[in-house]
Design an enzyme around this catalytic site. Structure first.
Site, mmCIF file in Angstrom:
data_model
loop_
_atom_site.group_PDB
_atom_site.id
_atom_site.type_symbol
_atom_site.label_atom_id
_atom_site.label_comp_id
_atom_site.label_asym_id
_atom_site.label_seq_id
_atom_site.Cartn_x
_atom_site.Cartn_y
_atom_site.Cartn_z
ATOM 1 N N SER A 278 0.847 -1.186 0.000
ATOM 2 C CA SER A 278 0.000 0.000 0.000
ATOM 3 C C SER A 278 0.880 1.231 0.000
ATOM 4 O O SER A 278 1.692 1.436 0.904
ATOM 5 C CB SER A 278 -0.900 0.001 1.238
ATOM 6 O OG SER A 278 -1.444 1.294 1.400
ATOM 7 N N HIS B 286 -1.436 -1.298 -4.182
ATOM 8 C CA HIS B 286 -2.695 -0.901 -3.551
ATOM 9 C C HIS B 286 -2.661 0.612 -3.310
ATOM 10 O O HIS B 286 -1.721 1.135 -2.710
ATOM 11 C CB HIS B 286 -2.820 -1.665 -2.234
ATOM 12 C CG HIS B 286 -4.099 -1.473 -1.504
ATOM 13 N ND1 HIS B 286 -5.248 -2.184 -1.800
ATOM 14 C CD2 HIS B 286 -4.427 -0.663 -0.464
ATOM 15 C CE1 HIS B 286 -6.215 -1.828 -0.978
ATOM 16 N NE2 HIS B 286 -5.745 -0.896 -0.154
ATOM 17 N N ASP C 226 -4.832 3.811 -1.744
ATOM 18 C CA ASP C 226 -5.920 4.119 -0.817
ATOM 19 C C ASP C 226 -6.457 5.517 -1.056
ATOM 20 O O ASP C 226 -5.739 6.503 -0.893
ATOM 21 C CB ASP C 226 -5.411 4.008 0.623
ATOM 22 C CG ASP C 226 -5.138 2.560 0.994
ATOM 23 O OD1 ASP C 226 -6.094 1.778 1.020
ATOM 24 O OD2 ASP C 226 -3.966 2.222 1.238
ATOM 25 N N MET D 235 -9.107 8.317 0.117
ATOM 26 C CA MET D 235 -9.917 8.694 1.286
ATOM 27 C C MET D 235 -10.438 10.109 1.113
ATOM 28 O O MET D 235 -9.737 10.971 0.577
ATOM 29 C CB MET D 235 -9.061 8.619 2.556
ATOM 30 C CG MET D 235 -8.377 7.279 2.762
ATOM 31 S SD MET D 235 -7.547 7.219 4.363
ATOM 32 C CE MET D 235 -6.631 5.675 4.189
ATOM 33 N N HIS E 259 -8.559 1.344 -3.831
ATOM 34 C CA HIS E 259 -9.475 1.099 -2.708
ATOM 35 C C HIS E 259 -10.163 2.425 -2.371
ATOM 36 O O HIS E 259 -9.544 3.328 -1.815
ATOM 37 C CB HIS E 259 -8.624 0.576 -1.533
ATOM 38 C CG HIS E 259 -9.376 0.333 -0.270
ATOM 39 N ND1 HIS E 259 -8.738 0.084 0.938
ATOM 40 C CD2 HIS E 259 -10.707 0.292 0.002
ATOM 41 C CE1 HIS E 259 -9.646 -0.094 1.882
ATOM 42 N NE2 HIS E 259 -10.843 0.034 1.345
ATOM 43 N N MET F 112 -12.296 4.610 -0.303
ATOM 44 C CA MET F 112 -12.911 4.843 1.008
ATOM 45 C C MET F 112 -13.556 6.218 0.953
ATOM 46 O O MET F 112 -13.144 7.164 1.639
ATOM 47 C CB MET F 112 -11.830 4.767 2.102
ATOM 48 C CG MET F 112 -11.365 3.342 2.352
ATOM 49 S SD MET F 112 -9.782 3.262 3.215
ATOM 50 C CE MET F 112 -8.694 3.440 1.799
ATOM 51 N N MET G 15 -11.544 -5.790 5.424
ATOM 52 C CA MET G 15 -10.705 -4.903 6.223
ATOM 53 C C MET G 15 -10.400 -5.573 7.562
ATOM 54 O O MET G 15 -11.306 -6.023 8.259
ATOM 55 C CB MET G 15 -11.421 -3.569 6.490
ATOM 56 C CG MET G 15 -11.600 -2.680 5.280
ATOM 57 S SD MET G 15 -10.064 -2.247 4.436
ATOM 58 C CE MET G 15 -9.113 -1.468 5.757
ATOM 59 N N ASP H 86 -6.746 -6.436 4.266
ATOM 60 C CA ASP H 86 -6.111 -5.115 4.323
ATOM 61 C C ASP H 86 -6.149 -4.582 5.744
ATOM 62 O O ASP H 86 -7.226 -4.356 6.296
ATOM 63 C CB ASP H 86 -6.880 -4.177 3.370
ATOM 64 C CG ASP H 86 -6.287 -2.786 3.289
ATOM 65 O OD1 ASP H 86 -5.219 -2.523 3.865
ATOM 66 O OD2 ASP H 86 -6.926 -1.941 2.614
ATOM 67 N N GLY I 244 -2.989 -3.968 9.099
ATOM 68 C CA GLY I 244 -2.226 -4.631 10.161
ATOM 69 C C GLY I 244 -1.564 -5.928 9.722
ATOM 70 O O GLY I 244 -1.305 -6.805 10.548
ATOM 71 N N GLY J 9 1.032 -2.015 4.195
ATOM 72 C CA GLY J 9 1.529 -0.651 4.074
ATOM 73 C C GLY J 9 2.747 -0.435 4.949
ATOM 74 O O GLY J 9 3.887 -0.425 4.481
HETATM 75 C C1 DX5 Z 1 -6.238 1.661 5.727
HETATM 76 C C2 DX5 Z 1 -5.878 1.311 4.321
HETATM 77 C C3 DX5 Z 1 -4.753 0.362 4.207
HETATM 78 C C4 DX5 Z 1 -3.459 0.799 4.831
HETATM 79 C C5 DX5 Z 1 -2.912 -0.416 5.488
HETATM 80 O O1 DX5 Z 1 -7.459 2.293 5.752
HETATM 81 O O2 DX5 Z 1 -6.987 0.757 3.637
HETATM 82 O O3 DX5 Z 1 -4.552 -0.066 2.854
HETATM 83 O O4 DX5 Z 1 -2.492 1.304 3.937
HETATM 84 O O5 DX5 Z 1 -1.801 -0.049 6.226
HETATM 85 P P1 DX5 Z 1 -1.097 -1.092 7.224
HETATM 86 O O6 DX5 Z 1 -0.612 -2.226 6.393
HETATM 87 O O7 DX5 Z 1 0.008 -0.260 7.813
HETATM 88 O O8 DX5 Z 1 -2.128 -1.507 8.239
HETATM 89 ZN ZN ZN Z 2 -6.540 -0.095 1.624
#
Ligand code: DX5
Ligand code: ZN
Length: 244
Positions: A28, A53, A55, A57, A86, A88, A157, A195, A197, A217
């Site tokens: 990510s 990936h 993100d 937002m 993705h 959001m 998620m 996706d 953690g 990420g």
């Molecule tokens: C969070 C994103 C993820 C994020 C994950 O809302 O959708 O894609 O980058 O980051 P890590 O891998 O650090 O949890």
């Molecule tokens: Zn994501």
């Protein structure tokens, strides 16, 4: 298992053909250094990433703001890795076409944001991208029941969306297992993406539960060597017992 996917929503889109076969790592870019995005992308490609990936937002559906179509278009110019966007964002239908034009191969929308999910999924696929539905940690997998045959992938998620670097929510493993069972029972080829953690400690249990696309990420980019970190995670995708 059938190679076809999304039979309920028309012919297989171009984006579905771009998806890697088997298990793959999706770094990510959220945790990458945006001043050096080209180098950050080259590093994970060299490390064996199967897709990227991105993100998106909007500060409404999630309490954070990130990128829009111009950044996706810039990324498209420097890599041939599939781009997994993705969304959001609220009212994603308003922006889907612009993200596909910018070069997205895969687009996921959050079920929590879309009142007419079947229409939104059909739109993504008609535009030629692979279509996915993302579920927040508290959204039950049973809500996929009617839409599953129309999806190229499901995005589960394993943190509450909005930020990188959060702690993995363990109940996600059971959700992966449940969706894998639904996919198998119906003879579908729907991919299961996870996706949030995800790192060396959490990936093996998700793989065992039936996930095949792994977003990471901070585990990739919060350090000095994203190429090596990618390679270490990719190595976990084909443990000795499963090689061949
Ligand atoms: C969070 C994103 C993820 C994020 C994950 O809302 O959708 O894609 O980058 O980051 P890590 O891998 O650090 O949890
Ligand atoms: Zn994501």
């Amino acid at each position: 298992m059938s190679e076809a996917s999304g039979l309920g929503a028309g012919p297989t889109p171009r984006g579905a053909a771009a998806l890697p076969r088997g298990a793959a790592l999706a770094p990510s870019l959220l945790s990458a250094d945006f001043a050096r995005l080209g180098e950050e992308i080259a590093a994970v490609r060299d490390g064996g990433a199967g897709l990227l990936h991105l993100d998106v937002m909007d500060g409404h559906f999630v309490p954070n703001l990130t990128i829009g179509p111009p950044v996706v278009a810039s990324v498209r110019r420097v890599t041939d890795l599939p781009l997994d966007v993705h969304l959001m964002i609220e009212q994603p239908d308003r922006y889907i076409e612009r993200f596909v034009e910018a070069g997205a191969d895969m687009i996921s929308v959050h079920q929590e944001t879309v009142p007419h999910l079947h229409r939104t999924i059909a739109l993504i696929r008609q535009l030629g991208a692979a279509a996915g539905v993302a579920l927040n940690p508290a959204t039950p997998v049973g809500t996929l029941e009617a839409i599953l045959p129309d999806l190229d992938f499901v995005l589960l998620m394993s943190v509450n969306p909005g930020f990188g670097g959060q702690r993995f929510i363990p109940s996600s493993i059971g959700k992966v297992r449940a969706v894998r069972r639904m996919v198998q029972e119906r003879g579908l080829a729907t991919r299961i993406e996870v996706d949030g953690g995800i790192g060396a400690e959490t990936l093996p249990a998700l793989l065992e539960a039936g996930a095949d696309l792994f977003v990471a990420g901070s585990a990739v980019y919060d350090g000095r060597d994203p190429r090596a970190r990618t390679a270490a995670l990719v190595a976990l995708l084909s443990p000795p017992g499963r090689r061949g």
